[in-house]
Design a protein around this motif. Structure first.
Motif, PDB file in Angstrom:
ATOM      1  N   ASN A   1      -4.451  20.687  -1.210  1.00 46.08           N
ATOM      2  CA  ASN A   1      -5.892  20.967  -1.221  1.00 46.08           C
ATOM      3  C   ASN A   1      -6.292  21.742   0.045  1.00 46.08           C
ATOM      4  O   ASN A   1      -7.436  21.697   0.466  1.00 46.08           O
ATOM      5  CB  ASN A   1      -6.719  19.680  -1.380  1.00 46.08           C
ATOM      6  N   PHE A   2      -5.263  22.451   0.628  1.00 49.92           N
ATOM      7  CA  PHE A   2      -5.580  23.257   1.815  1.00 49.92           C
ATOM      8  C   PHE A   2      -4.939  24.652   1.744  1.00 49.92           C
ATOM      9  O   PHE A   2      -4.610  25.240   2.760  1.00 49.92           O
ATOM     10  CB  PHE A   2      -5.162  22.516   3.100  1.00 49.92           C
ATOM     11  N   SER A   3      -4.784  25.163   0.518  1.00 51.40           N
ATOM     12  CA  SER A   3      -4.166  26.493   0.398  1.00 51.40           C
ATOM     13  C   SER A   3      -5.077  27.569   0.989  1.00 51.40           C
ATOM     14  O   SER A   3      -4.610  28.622   1.410  1.00 51.40           O
ATOM     15  CB  SER A   3      -3.826  26.805  -1.063  1.00 51.40           C
ATOM     16  N   ASP A   4      -6.396  27.314   1.028  1.00 52.12           N
ATOM     17  CA  ASP A   4      -7.318  28.236   1.695  1.00 52.12           C
ATOM     18  C   ASP A   4      -7.504  27.856   3.165  1.00 52.12           C
ATOM     19  O   ASP A   4      -7.321  28.685   4.057  1.00 52.12           O
ATOM     20  CB  ASP A   4      -8.697  28.217   1.018  1.00 52.12           C
ATOM     21  N   SER A   5      -7.857  26.583   3.397  1.00 48.96           N
ATOM     22  CA  SER A   5      -8.273  26.163   4.747  1.00 48.96           C
ATOM     23  C   SER A   5      -7.099  26.120   5.732  1.00 48.96           C
ATOM     24  O   SER A   5      -7.298  26.234   6.941  1.00 48.96           O
ATOM     25  CB  SER A   5      -8.960  24.797   4.690  1.00 48.96           C
ATOM     26  N   ASN A   6      -5.890  25.940   5.241  1.00 48.23           N
ATOM     27  CA  ASN A   6      -4.716  25.925   6.106  1.00 48.23           C
ATOM     28  C   ASN A   6      -3.577  26.634   5.374  1.00 48.23           C
ATOM     29  O   ASN A   6      -2.535  26.043   5.040  1.00 48.23           O
ATOM     30  CB  ASN A   6      -4.337  24.483   6.462  1.00 48.23           C
TER      31      ASN A   6
END
Lengths: 462, 462
Positions: A365-370
Motif C-alpha cells: 500500500n506504498f507503491s506511490d508513497s514509497n
C-alpha cells in the motif's frame, strides 16, 4: 540456549559493524546474506513443514473457543520458545462459541436416500426429531433474493449457487454471500431451514462448513451445506419432481462465552524502539479437518520466515508473529488484538491465510508513497517467479490493527486455484501440502520480511 | 410398442434375408451395420449415461439385502421393459444381511482428536460405550502375520498396508487381503478390534468400506477402515509415542436372512435354441456412495451395448443381461444364478464391474481353441485403441455360472488407474464418470457383443 539464540549471537558477532551502521537499512553484504538465506529456504526449509506437521498431528482440529484451541495455544507457545522467539505471550479474550452436533439429511420422497451435509457455524438446531419439509430450489443467491416475502413459509430453501475456480480467490467473493447471509435471507422469507451447495470447488463428499450470520431481528434457522455431489443429486431430483421432501437433523449448541486467545512471539530487533513488523496468521481451524492449509500453513510460513531472517542476522526492527485466535468464527482474535494494541505503532503488516500454494504476486500500500521500497521488494522476489503489482494491498482478517492504523501493508498473494477444494472441509489435512510450494512461500517471505525489518526509514508515509 | 421394439421390427424387415442366412454368422453388410452402430455409440450413446444417472438419482445407495436394493430391482425391471428388453424377470434369493450403524473414533492420548473411519462389512459391534484401548501398529499384512500369538491381547491392531495405483487393478490383489482377512488374523492373535488403512488410492477423508471375513472358530471383532489421511496421522502419532490410545465406537447389526434377487432381461435372438450370450454386472452397491462406478456403470454399459446390437439388427443368439444382486457382500446373486441355471448352456459370458473408464485390452479364453474368432474380435476393436491379449479371460464375480460351465469368456479390461480412488467410498457418485470414456465402453461392448451374438458356431470348443 536454543539453536536460534545461538545463531543470533553468532550472527551478531559476525556482523561486527559499528553501532551507527546497525541503525541504518541493509548494506550490500547483509543484503546478500539475506538473499542467500531466502535461496536456502527455497531449497531446504524444514521449519515450516515441521510446524504444520507437528500442529496437525499433535493437536489437529482446533475450533475457536474450545479446549482444543487452548491446546493449540499451549503447543504454539512451546514451539515458539523452543525456536528461540522472545516475549512469547498469550493474550486471552472471551467469545461466543457454537459447536457442531449430529447432522443428518435424508430425502424422504420421491427418491429416498441419504445426503451428506455439515452444519454452518451459528446454525440453529432442529427439534430432536428433525424437520420434515418440502424443498424449494434456487439456482443462485439472486434467485433467492427475488423470491416473494413469505413464499418460503414452512419450506426448506436450497441454494445451488456454483462457485468458480480462480487463482486469486475472487470466486469466493461471488459465492461466499450464499453462506454468509443466504440462510438469513431465506429465514426472512419464511424458510424453516436452509441447505446450500458447498461454497467450494471440489467434487468430493466432503462438504464445506463456515460461519453464517443472521441479521438482527431474523431468528436463526437450521442451516447446512451439502457436498457438491449431493447438491448435484438434489438438483436432478428437483428437475424430476416439484415435491421433494427432506428430513433434516442438526443438533449444534451454543456454549455461551468461552475463552480464546492470541499468541505472539518476537525476534527482537537491534532497535526495539522502532515500530515492529507484524506477521499475522490464525491458529484456530474449523473442526472438520486438521487445519493444515487453513491456517496451519500460514503460521508455519510466518514463523519460519521470521526465523530465517534472524538466522541471516539480527534485524533492525523487531519482528512480531501474531498467531490469532478465533478467526474462523468472526475474527475475534484480530479484533481483540487491534483493541489491545490500538496505541502501539506498527511499521507494516503481512498476513498468510490462503493455504500453502506458491506466491505469485506482491502488492503493497506504498507503491506511490514509497516507490523506492516497493520497487526494491518487487526486484527482490522476481527470482522466485513473483510479479509486482500496483494494486493496493489490504487483505488480512487478522491485520485489523494495521488496517485501523492505516500503516504499511504488504500482500504476498498465494495461488488459490486449489484452495477452495480444501478450505473448511474434512480434507484440510497435511497430505494436501506440497512441500516445494510451501518452501517457495517461506523463501519469498524471508526475502520480504528481511528487507522490511531492516528498513530504517518509515515504510509507509501517511 | 417401445422404441426398441419398433427398431427391432424395422431392422428385421430391412434385413429381408432368406431364413438360411439368418442362422449363419454376420455377413458383410450386417457386419458393417454393427460397426457403424458401435461408431455411433462412441460418438453419441446416451443410453448408458441415462441409466446410471437415473439409477443413482432415483435410487442411490442400494446395499444388498436391504429395502433399497429392492427399489433398485423395481427400477431396473421398469427400465429394461421400457427399453424393449423381453422376459424381464426377478429371481429372488435369501441372504445374510449386515448393516452399518454409528461409527466414531477418537484418539484419547497423547494427541486427542477425532479420526474418520467406516466399519467393514461383517464387523462386530463394540459395546454401547465403545472400546478404549492401546493401538499396536503394523506396516503390512506380513508384519501382522509375524506378530506372536496372543501378543495383541486387549489391543486395537492397526494395519497400515499401502495400496499401489495400477492400471490393471493388481494393486487390489496385493492390498485386498488386509481387508478381507486382516481383521480375522488380528482377532486370532488376541486383538479386541482392528482398524486398517483404507484399501484405496485416494487422499480424501472418504474411507473405503468392503466386506471382511472371519475364519471359522474366530469370533468377529469390531473392524473399520481409516481414511488414508487419517491413517497417515495415526502413523505420525505412533512414531512419536508407543502409548497411543483410541476410543472406538461401532454399532453395526446383523439383520439375519433377508431377501435379495437377480434381475434379467433379454434381446431375443433369431434362433432362441442357441445358447445365449450372458452380460453380467451387479445392481447392488455399498451404502456409502450412490454406486455410480460400482457398479451402476457396469449395468449401464452391458444394457446399452445389448440395446445397440439389437438396433443394428436382431442378433442370431439371445443376449441376456444379468443384473446380479448382493455381489458386494459375498457374490450371493452370482452364486444363486449359477445354482438356478446350472443346466442351462451358455455360449459366452462378459462382465462389466470395474468402473466407467475406457477399455484398453481384450482377452478371451479361446485364443487357442477358436483363434479365428479371437482374432476377429481383436481386429474389430483396434479402432477403439483396445489391444488384444492372449492372457486368458476369466474375471467376473457374477459369471460364476460361466466359470462353472467352463464355457466362453471374454474380458473387456477397463483402465483401473483411478478406480480405487472411488471404489466402496462415499465418493462413488455420478460426477466421477467421464461421459466420453463411458461411451468408449459402450462402443467396444457393442462391437464385441454384436459379433459374439451373431456367431453361429460354438464360441469355445471345450
Amino acid at each position: 540456549m536454543t539453536k536460534l539464540s545461538l545463531l543470533l549471537a553468532s550472527a551478531a558477532a559476525l556482523l561486527a559493524a559499528p553501532l551507527s551502521a546497525q541503525t541504518s537499512s541493509l548494506n550490500a553484504a547483509d543484503g546478500d546474506r539475506l538473499a542467500s538465506m531466502a535461496d536456502k529456504a527455497l531449497e531446504s526449509d524444514s521449519i515450516a513443514w515441521d510446524f504444520v506437521e507437528g500442529l496437525t498431528t499433535e493437536v489437529g482440529p482446533r475450533q475457536s473457543g474450545t479446549e482444543a484451541e487452548q491446546r493449540a495455544r499451549d503447543w504454539a507457545k512451546k514451539w515458539l520458545t523452543a525456536q528461540g522467539f522472545a516475549h512469547v505471550t498469550e493474550e486471552p479474550f472471551m467469545m461466543d462459541t457454537w459447536v457442531r452436533g449430529e447432522e443428518k439429511a435424508q430425502v424422504l420422497s420421491p427418491f429416498p436416500q441419504p445426503l451428506t451435509l455439515v452444519a454452518l457455524g451459528n446454525s440453529a438446531a432442529t427439534p430432536a426429531e428433525g424437520i420434515k419439509a418440502q424443498v424449494v430450489g434456487f439456482d443462485s443467491y439472486a434467485a433467492l433474493a427475488d423470491a416473494p416475502e413469505g413464499s418460503l413459509k414452512g419450506k426448506i430453501a436450497f441454494i445451488n449457487h456454483h462457485m468458480k475456480r480462480t487463482q486469486d480467490g475472487s470466486g469466493y467473493g461471488f459465492a461466499g454471500p450464499v453462506r454468509w447471509t443466504g440462510p438469513s435471507l431465506a429465514a426472512s422469507k419464511g424458510a424453516i431451514a436452509v441447505v446450500i451447495r458447498s461454497v467450494g470447488t471440489d467434487s468430493h463428499r466432503t462438504p464445506h462448513t463456515g460461519g453464517t450470520t443472521f441479521a438482527e431481528g431474523v431468528k436463526p434457522i437450521p442451516a447446512a451445506a451439502l457436498s457438491n455431489p449431493d447438491a448435484d443429486n438434489l438438483v436432478r431430483m428437483l428437475e424430476r419432481s416439484d415435491d421433494v421432501k427432506l428430513h433434516l437433523l442438526l443438533t449444534p449448541r451454543n456454549l455461551g462465552q468461552t475463552r480464546s486467545g492470541n499468541v505472539t512471539g518476537e525476534i527482537v530487533g537491534r532497535d526495539p524502539s522502532l515500530p515492529p513488523v507484524l506477521l499475522a496468521c490464525h491458529l484456530d481451524s474449523w473442526d472438520l479437518g486438521t487445519g493444515a492449509i487453513d491456517d496451519g500453513a500460514g503460521c508455519a510460513i510466518a514463523a519460519a520466515a521470521a526465523s530465517h531472517v534472524a538466522e541471516a542476522g539480527q534485524p533492525l526492527r523487531t519482528i512480531r508473529v501474531l498467531f490469532a485466535g478465533a478467526e474462523e468464527t468472526g475474527v475475534w482474535g484480530g479484533k481483540a488484538y487491534a483493541k489491545a494494541h490500538a496505541d502501539e505503532p506498527f511499521a507494516v503488516g503481512l498476513e498468510s491465510d490462503f493455504g500453502a500454494d506458491r506466491i505469485w504476486q506482491l502488492r503493497t500500500n506504498f507503491s506511490d508513497s514509497n516507490a523506492e521500497l516497493h520497487k526494491k521488494l518487487v526486484r527482490a522476489v522476481e527470482r522466485f517467479s513473483v510479479e509486482g503489482s500496483n494494486r493496493e494491498a489490504g487483505s488480512g482478517e487478522d491485520l485489523t490493527v494495521i488496517n485501523q492504523q492505516k500503516t504499511g501493508h504488504v500482500d504476498l498473494a498465494q495461488d488459490g486455484t486449489h484452495y477452495f477444494d480444501l478450505h473448511h472441509t474434512p480434507d484440510d489435512t497435511l497430505d494436501k501440502i506440497d512441500p516445494a510450494q510451501l518452501r517457495q512461500n517461506v523463501a519469498v517471505w524471508t526475502q520480504v520480511v528481511g528487507i522490511l525489518s531492516n528498513e530504517a526509514g518509515p515504510i509507509k508515509t501517511q
